[in-house]
Design an enzyme around this catalytic site. Sequence first.
Site, PDB file in Angstrom:
ATOM      1  N   TRP A 294       0.830  -1.320   0.008  1.00 12.85           N
ATOM      2  CA  TRP A 294       0.181  -0.076   0.006  1.00 12.85           C
ATOM      3  C   TRP A 294       0.877   1.252   0.067  1.00 12.85           C
ATOM      4  O   TRP A 294       0.538   2.271  -0.643  1.00 12.85           O
ATOM      5  CB  TRP A 294      -1.025   0.013   1.085  1.00 12.85           C
ATOM      6  CG  TRP A 294      -2.048  -1.151   1.008  1.00 12.85           C
ATOM      7  CD1 TRP A 294      -1.831  -2.395   1.840  1.00 12.85           C
ATOM      8  CD2 TRP A 294      -2.966  -1.227  -0.109  1.00 12.85           C
ATOM      9  NE1 TRP A 294      -3.043  -3.059   1.137  1.00 12.85           N
ATOM     10  CE2 TRP A 294      -3.759  -2.235   0.098  1.00 12.85           C
ATOM     11  CE3 TRP A 294      -3.387  -0.399  -0.962  1.00 12.85           C
ATOM     12  CZ2 TRP A 294      -4.978  -2.850  -0.869  1.00 12.85           C
ATOM     13  CZ3 TRP A 294      -4.565  -0.771  -1.740  1.00 12.85           C
ATOM     14  CH2 TRP A 294      -5.204  -2.091  -1.466  1.00 12.85           C
TER      15      TRP A 294
ATOM     16  N   ASP B  93      -1.712   6.972   5.672  1.00 15.67           N
ATOM     17  CA  ASP B  93      -2.498   6.129   5.418  1.00 15.67           C
ATOM     18  C   ASP B  93      -2.681   5.272   6.607  1.00 15.67           C
ATOM     19  O   ASP B  93      -1.892   4.371   6.852  1.00 15.67           O
ATOM     20  CB  ASP B  93      -2.326   5.396   4.081  1.00 15.67           C
ATOM     21  CG  ASP B  93      -3.340   4.252   3.879  1.00 15.67           C
ATOM     22  OD1 ASP B  93      -4.400   4.269   4.518  1.00 15.67           O
ATOM     23  OD2 ASP B  93      -2.880   3.532   2.790  1.00 15.67           O
TER      24      ASP B  93
ATOM     25  N   LYS C  65     -12.490  -1.327   7.576  1.00 22.72           N
ATOM     26  CA  LYS C  65     -11.694  -2.222   8.506  1.00 22.72           C
ATOM     27  C   LYS C  65     -11.873  -2.018   9.793  1.00 22.72           C
ATOM     28  O   LYS C  65     -12.295  -2.991  10.617  1.00 22.72           O
ATOM     29  CB  LYS C  65     -10.294  -2.230   8.203  1.00 22.72           C
ATOM     30  CG  LYS C  65      -9.984  -2.250   6.562  1.00 22.72           C
ATOM     31  CD  LYS C  65      -8.495  -1.984   6.292  1.00 22.72           C
ATOM     32  CE  LYS C  65      -8.228  -2.208   4.848  1.00 22.72           C
ATOM     33  NZ  LYS C  65      -8.360  -3.449   4.333  1.00 22.72           N
TER      34      LYS C  65
END
Length: 361
Positions: free
Chosen positions: A102, A172, A196
């Site tokens: 990511w 992030d 999540k």
Amino acid sequence: MQTIYNFNAGPAMLPPPVLEQVRDELRDYHGCGMSIMEMSHRSKEFEAVNAGAEAAFKRLLGVGDGCRVVFVQGGASTQFAMVPMNFLPPGGSADFVMTGAWAEKAYEEAAALGQARVVASTKEDGYRRVPRQDEIRVSKDASYVHLTSNETIQGIQWPAYPDVGDRPLVADMSSDILSRPIDAGKFALIYAGAQKNLGPAGVTAVLLRESWLAKANKNVPTMLRYATHVKNNSLYNTPPTFGVYMLGLVLQWIEKGGGLPAMAERNAAKAKLVYDAIDQSGGFYRGHALPASRSQMNITFRLPSEALEKQFLAEAQAAGMIGLAGHRSVGGIRASTYNAVGVEACRALAGLMGDFAGKNG
């Protein structure tokens, strides 16, 4: 109803009390005679939901009037572009700390829009750890420094965030937001997809410092300007109203459960159960992350062969455990143990791991 232990990486498990409240309010929200999904986002009822969610988010992170929270669409993947569009000026550069898949995506998107520099990377180590402070060579002229707080695919997490001096720090936090106390004041901007730890898919929460927002590029398409969403309290266009409503309920659930200190204690206990099963298996299970960088949200490991991994996944599913297959890009096993996952789920998984290793080791 069958008991299912949900280890999906996202969309992930939601707190059962939240789902029960949603069920009870679904057709008639607070006596309005209609569902929250049917209401105008300009109504006073939804404006209260939206404002309440922002206030709760700020309370949980311990930030004050100098920060704003907006709820936008497009997931973290849109934020990969939105951050440099707003904060990477022409001729400027941004620094990226590379910890996994990511972080790579965030870097690649910024590099397509301007100058992006990799100032630390553990790729040569297979992304098994986060960089040490002395490995991070932050640029003197960086417009901001970007990191990924938790890598869901590799299963590594920053135990503490690095010092980047006076450069704005961007993170992030999609996969570990509100899972533990953090010093949110050291960040200029935090973004996180909801699916999540925060709620259902479709909402992205962004916390940003207003003093930094004042420096943002104004020559950006309207919907991709943070200032648009701040000025309009996330209501410039029709937001994902049901998702924001559910996110607000999850934040209330966290607060009622003792806030971030309680979440951190519970998450540590859950992760320990599974990591102990790995460490006590005599090498049958091989964790990907080095111990100092182990994620408490995504526990990744391998078995001696892919055949045994398939057998393990089949037995886990038969025992009511779903979502344990590793990401398609790396394979193996991954247990995602986000806030809503109960201790009993991790205890059941650890028990299965012990039994399986005993029979097949």
